[in-house]
Each structure stands twice: as C-alpha cells, then as structure tokens.
Design an enzyme around this catalytic site. Sequence first.
Site, PDB file in Angstrom:
ATOM      1  N   GLY A  70       1.027  -1.298  -0.148  1.00  0.00           N
ATOM      2  CA  GLY A  70       0.139   0.031  -0.169  1.00  0.00           C
ATOM      3  C   GLY A  70       0.752   0.994   0.522  1.00  0.00           C
ATOM      4  O   GLY A  70       2.055   0.766   0.865  1.00  0.00           O
ATOM      5  N   CYS A  97       5.325  -6.554   1.924  1.00  0.00           N
ATOM      6  CA  CYS A  97       5.660  -4.859   1.462  1.00  0.00           C
ATOM      7  C   CYS A  97       5.258  -4.424   2.421  1.00  0.00           C
ATOM      8  O   CYS A  97       5.149  -3.972   3.666  1.00  0.00           O
ATOM      9  CB  CYS A  97       4.843  -3.889   0.313  1.00  0.00           C
ATOM     10  N   TYR A  98       3.797  -3.119   2.475  1.00  0.00           N
ATOM     11  CA  TYR A  98       3.326  -2.687   3.348  1.00  0.00           C
ATOM     12  C   TYR A  98       2.699  -3.233   4.441  1.00  0.00           C
ATOM     13  O   TYR A  98       2.978  -3.210   5.840  1.00  0.00           O
ATOM     14  CB  TYR A  98       2.175  -1.559   2.947  1.00  0.00           C
ATOM     15  N   HIS A 184       8.647  -7.512  -4.044  1.00  0.00           N
ATOM     16  CA  HIS A 184       6.750  -7.737  -5.036  1.00  0.00           C
ATOM     17  C   HIS A 184       7.155  -8.897  -5.211  1.00  0.00           C
ATOM     18  O   HIS A 184       7.023  -9.778  -6.237  1.00  0.00           O
ATOM     19  CB  HIS A 184       6.586  -6.965  -5.512  1.00  0.00           C
ATOM     20  N   GLU A 186       4.945 -11.265  -6.436  1.00  0.00           N
ATOM     21  CA  GLU A 186       3.891 -10.879  -8.433  1.00  0.00           C
ATOM     22  C   GLU A 186       4.209 -10.341  -9.104  1.00  0.00           C
ATOM     23  O   GLU A 186       3.243 -10.589 -10.433  1.00  0.00           O
ATOM     24  CB  GLU A 186       2.754 -10.214  -7.028  1.00  0.00           C
ATOM     25  N   VAL A 241     -16.941 -11.529 -25.645  1.00  0.00           N
ATOM     26  CA  VAL A 241     -16.560 -12.746 -24.299  1.00  0.00           C
ATOM     27  C   VAL A 241     -17.748 -12.876 -23.336  1.00  0.00           C
ATOM     28  O   VAL A 241     -17.699 -13.786 -23.314  1.00  0.00           O
ATOM     29  CB  VAL A 241     -15.127 -12.349 -23.919  1.00  0.00           C
ATOM     30  N   ASP A 242     -18.011 -11.972 -22.610  1.00  0.00           N
ATOM     31  CA  ASP A 242     -18.410 -11.791 -21.320  1.00  0.00           C
ATOM     32  C   ASP A 242     -19.631 -12.519 -21.299  1.00  0.00           C
ATOM     33  O   ASP A 242     -20.041 -13.652 -20.646  1.00  0.00           O
ATOM     34  CB  ASP A 242     -18.177 -10.581 -20.428  1.00  0.00           C
ATOM     35  N   SER A 244     -21.852 -13.512 -24.215  1.00  0.00           N
ATOM     36  CA  SER A 244     -21.327 -14.735 -24.821  1.00  0.00           C
ATOM     37  C   SER A 244     -21.392 -16.566 -23.429  1.00  0.00           C
ATOM     38  O   SER A 244     -21.917 -17.312 -23.609  1.00  0.00           O
ATOM     39  CB  SER A 244     -19.570 -15.686 -25.536  1.00  0.00           C
ATOM     40  N   LYS A 405     -10.767 -11.202 -16.313  1.00  0.00           N
ATOM     41  CA  LYS A 405     -10.743 -12.037 -17.673  1.00  0.00           C
ATOM     42  C   LYS A 405     -10.254 -13.216 -17.936  1.00  0.00           C
ATOM     43  O   LYS A 405     -10.956 -14.190 -19.352  1.00  0.00           O
ATOM     44  CB  LYS A 405     -10.803 -10.364 -18.563  1.00  0.00           C
TER      45      LYS A 405
END
Length: 550
Positions: A70, A97-98, A184, A186, A241-242, A244, A405
Amino acid sequence: MTASATPPPNPLPSGADVDEVVVLDFGGQYSQLIARRVRECGVFSELLPHHVGADEVRRRNPKGIILSGGPASVYAPEAPPLDPALLEIGVPVLGICYGMQLLAKELGGRVESAEVGEYGRSQLTVHEHGTLLKGQPDEQPAWMSHRDTVYTPPEGAVALASSTSSPVAAFESAERRLYGIQYHPEVVHTPYGQQTLQTFLRDVCGCDLNWSAANIAEEQIRLIREQVGDGKVICALSGGVDSSVAALLVHQAIGDQLTCVFVDHGLLRKNEGEQVKKMFGEHFKVPLVVVDAKDRFLDRLSGLTDPEAKRKTIGTEFIRIFEEEALKLAAPAGDPGEAPADTDVEVSGEPSGGARFLVQGTLYSDVIESGGGTGAATIKSHHNVGGLPDDIEFELVEPLRALFKDEVRAVGTEIGLPERMVWRQPFPGPGLAIRIVGGVVTEEKLDILRECDAILQEEVRAAGLYRELWQSFCVLPDVRTVGVQGDERTYGYVVAVRAVTSDDAMTADWARLPYDLLDQVATRMVGEVRQVNRVVLDITSKPPGTIEWE
Ligand code: XMP
C-alpha cells in the site's frame, strides 16, 4: 479507520468446495495481481478491502491471509491499520511490502523510514531459507517499492533475507505462522516470486493446488441450476466474450429455460450479427430473439455529430429496446406484449414467458470495483446493459462474478466456445458510430467503414497478430482528399488505421505493425473500397490519446 463500505459478497456461493486464501487490499498498485497470482498457483483467492474486519474474513473460512502492499507509511496518521483480530483467526498470514511492515510494527519489530527508498529492481540475499524461501538461490533479483524499512523482525521471527537497502527483506515465525516479504512476489521482475507464493500456499497454508477457472465451469453449472430451479431466464447477448460465455454457461445449465436477446443496432462490424445468430441460434440452439433495430438507431442518430450525444442516444435506445423485449419475456406465457415500434423481431427456438431471472456478465474486476475497495484505482464507467424497467424485477444470475477476464476466456474454451469468439478483441457498445467522426453517421459511411475494417481484421489475422493486439480497427473521419486512380482525379475518404497494445485499456501503446502488413492493408482498402483513396496510421499512445477517437 472505520469500516464504511459493505464488503462484496463472496463471489463463490456457499457450497463451493475449494480452498480459499483472502488477500486484504491496503491500496497497493498490485493488489489485484496478487489475487490473480494466487489463483494461478491453483488456489481460489478473493481480494477484500482491508477494513472488512476479521469476522468477514473468518466467514470465508480461508486457509491463509495475505496482506497487500500500500502507498501509506505505517506511521502516517491516516495509515490503514492491521486488525489484530485477524491474527487470532488461526491461519497463516503473509505480509507483502506495507503488509509486512504492519506485521512487524504490530508484533514488536522495528520499522523506520529509510534515508533512501528502494524502488525497482533490487538484489536479495537469502541468509536463512526457512520454509518460505526453501529451494531458492541465495542471491536473486527482487522488485521493491518502499521507503519504510523493517530493521528488526517481530519477536520470535527469524530474518531470512536482506537486500540492497533493506536489512530485513523477509522474515518468518514458523511457530506463529507469520511471514513477511518486503519485495513484490506478484510482479514478473521477481523471478522467484511465484515460487514463494506457491510455497506459502502449499507448505505453509496446506492448500490443495487444484483450483482452475476451467474446472469451475461444472461447479458453476450446478450452482446456476440450484439458483434458477425451473425458472425462466433472459440474457442480453452482444457477441462479446463476457456475455457469450455467461449465456453459454447458463444454457448448458438450464437449456431452453434461457432466452437470449440480441439487439442489432446496425453499428456492428461486417457479418457480426450473422455470426451471433449462427453461433447461438443455429449451432448452440439457444432460444434467441433478434431485434433488427438498424433503422431505429440510424433515425435517432440523424443530425448528431457530438460524441457524447451519440453515445447517450445509442445507450438510451439500446436499453429501451432491451426493456421492451424483457417486458415481453417476463409477461406470462401466451401474452405477446407490445410490439416495439420501428423494429423487426426475429425469433428462433422457443422463448417462453414468465422470465424472473436476468443473466449478467459481471466480472470479478467489477465486483472488486463496486465493493468499497480502498480507493486505489479510478474506475472507468461501464457500458453494460444498465437500467431496467421499474415495474419488473429480475433476480440476477452472474456466473462470471468470481472470474478475471483471462479466466473467463479459459472457461469459454472449456465449454466449447470457438476460439474466434473467446479471443475476440474488445468492441465498444456504441459500435462503429463512434468511429465515424466529425460528420453524421449514415448508412453509406457505415458500409465503407465495415468494408475497411473487415480488410484490416483479415490481414491482421493472416499476419498472426490478432491476439497480440488489444484492438485493431479503422476510423472514418469526415474528410475527403484528392487522389489519382487509373489516370483520373478522385475525391475520396481518408481511413485511419488504429492498432494498439494494452493490458487493461487504461493505458495503451500504438502497435508497431510491420510495414508489409500496412502496405497490404492500404493497397487493399484503396483498391477494394471505391469511396476510399487514402489510408493513414494513428501513432498516438494513451495517454494522451484515448483508444477510440470519440
Ligand atoms: P478509450 O477510448 O476510452 O477506450 O481509451 C478504452 C476501452 O473501452 C472501449 N470503449 C467502450 N466499450 N462501450 C464499451 O463497451 C463504450 O461506450 C466504450 N467506449 C470505449 C474501447 O474500445 C477500449 O477498449
């Protein structure tokens, strides 16, 4: 700090049998990414605002908790605090981190603001591997972004690593099951980050690493059946896409209890309406109501050139037409309802009356954004089917609300949606109307744009670049220029080619398309589309430009 916002409901309805890890968001730039990386390890994860409180976290029955990074300093008066009750839940906690600094400060370590902040690539030296860093090299790169620094780990914890500017860059207390990393894990610039997360999930939290977006399709189908019973359901299908994937999942769950409504506003790309009809009506045999409202939209757009006026008109009209169809489908079976004016409605399959449920392709990013968050990101307004008539109420069916997504794409592939649809580039709701700029939208201009766009798509696909590009499309300004074709002077339209790369549409770069491809595209457009005699390339990134021209 008080818990002001209501936490988002768990996107996995109760009864789903998966291990879960909760990521608490302290406003970090990469918080969503942490949740995604955990899922990539095979463990379902949810991102919750940091202030939801220990009870809300406990309700998820998580196997572990991750505290995100953060922007605040742990000593700032407004710094989001750590709720000590979280540490009483009895599951392992990893602070990043934070999050790490909060743990250290709360549990008797020493955290201070460093003379020099550490931003970007740093070198990590591992002194003790402990459980968290086992099997990793002693020296490794790691991505940092902090000024506050941990000088002494919490009581009873062992310092595992240091970095260029952090005396304690990682610590663990195996006994209390508390872990902290300053870097980090990620981001891709931390090559052993994913391994660290996996170790935490598997060896510390004891998670089974068996969750995947694709294998929840079955689970979702079961849950849809449970929610809907023998009720009737409607879904607004756009061909994107969504909607469908959502429609197909629901259809696989409850078959003909679902009716899809496809509003063709005439602002689609070449053959797009036909493809939706073929795919859903004929191939998947989903009961489908196709509303041909081309004339109605053209009529409403006549005389309009202002971008916002066009968007508003299209949005309002779209909702109005969908409402009309929704009302008809919600009416008891046998009651045909009012026929909408100026539209031609084509029905395939057997839509039935009495619909009580409405499918929406809400994604997990929408859930996070509407869940009170931490104010880290500015949210872009959405353009999904919004308002519904006041006098009918639908219960929402949202089979994608737990998914990001790319996970929706994985589910789409799993349930048999063709590759072409699963990987379709985004297309704006107002369609080609916002790509005809500076002049009024006419049928002729729509046809010119559709033809040029089809040529571009064909060539981009042939070059194998379609999936690499966030979007590729054409724009038709209200500009004509002089040219010479076949020894004759011409006065034709200019077409602009726009192709961008992007991760999330918030920023974008113009794509460096190969010259040969551009040459082929321009030659074909000028040769095949009579009204066009010049092709230009848009080389503006976002910012300062937006992706669309309007
Ligand atoms: P801009 O032009 O703002 O676009 O950089 C960012 C992304 O959003 C898409 N876009 C829309 N999508 N309805 C939509 O469904 C809209 O009104 C709309 N306007 C822009 C755009 O294509 C790009 O992917």
